[in-house]
Scaffold this motif. Structure first.
Motif, short mmCIF file in Angstrom:
data_model
loop_
_atom_site.label_atom_id
_atom_site.label_comp_id
_atom_site.label_asym_id
_atom_site.label_seq_id
_atom_site.Cartn_x
_atom_site.Cartn_y
_atom_site.Cartn_z
N ASP A 1 0.82 -1.20 0.00
CA ASP A 1 0.00 0.00 0.00
C ASP A 1 0.87 1.26 0.00
OD1 ASP A 1 -2.50 1.41 0.12
OD2 ASP A 1 -2.09 1.77 2.25
N ALA A 2 1.92 1.27 0.81
CA ALA A 2 2.78 2.46 0.87
C ALA A 2 3.51 2.68 -0.44
CB ALA A 2 3.77 2.34 2.02
N LEU A 3 3.94 1.60 -1.09
CA LEU A 3 4.66 1.75 -2.34
C LEU A 3 3.77 2.37 -3.41
CD1 LEU A 3 7.22 1.33 -3.98
CD2 LEU A 3 6.39 -0.95 -4.55
N LEU A 4 2.56 1.85 -3.56
CA LEU A 4 1.65 2.38 -4.59
C LEU A 4 1.05 3.73 -4.20
CD1 LEU A 4 -0.25 -0.84 -5.70
CD2 LEU A 4 1.47 0.44 -6.96
N GLY A 5 0.64 3.87 -2.95
CA GLY A 5 -0.07 5.08 -2.53
C GLY A 5 0.81 6.26 -2.23
#
Length: 117
Positions: A1-5
């Motif tokens: 989630d952190a990588l994409l968001g």
């Protein structure tokens, strides 16, 4: 989630600002109409000096960097108040920004962070 968001979104913001930022800040000429043909109308984007930003707790990297990137591109210094829940990580992110400013020959004091309640 952190990588994409957060990370990829922020990298895309950097890419877009580097590609189009100067064009977006150029004077934007507007039509004046036949009775004002001797006049020139345009929108001129000028720095306001210092941006004060209050960043929410969710997506701490993206929400912090988003305003710093656009603020610096437009010629402003940026002071950001971050959530008390993201104080530690925000300090680390600001250290990265300050080092990048220093390497590029700019004052690292252009970006400041306020933490706590």
């Amino acid at each position: 989630d952190a990588l994409l968001g957060e990370v990829l979104t922020t990298c895309e913001k950097i890419r877009t600002l580097l590609s189009h930022g100067e064009d977006w800040l150029r004077n934007d000429y507007r039509p004046t109409g036949p009775l004002m043909m001797h006049k020139v109308a345009f929108v001129q984007y000028v720095p306001v000096g210092v941006l004060g930003v209050i960043a929410p707790w969710n997506y701490p990297f993206h929400n912090l960097m988003n305003h710093i990137l656009s603020g610096l591109l437009s010629g402003n210094a940026v002071v950001t108040k971050v959530s008390e829940h993201t104080s530690w990580s925000s300090i680390r992110f600001i250290e990265i920004v300050k080092e990048a400013l220093k390497v590029c020959g700019h004052s690292p004091d252009l970006v400041q962070v306020v933490t706590g309640l």
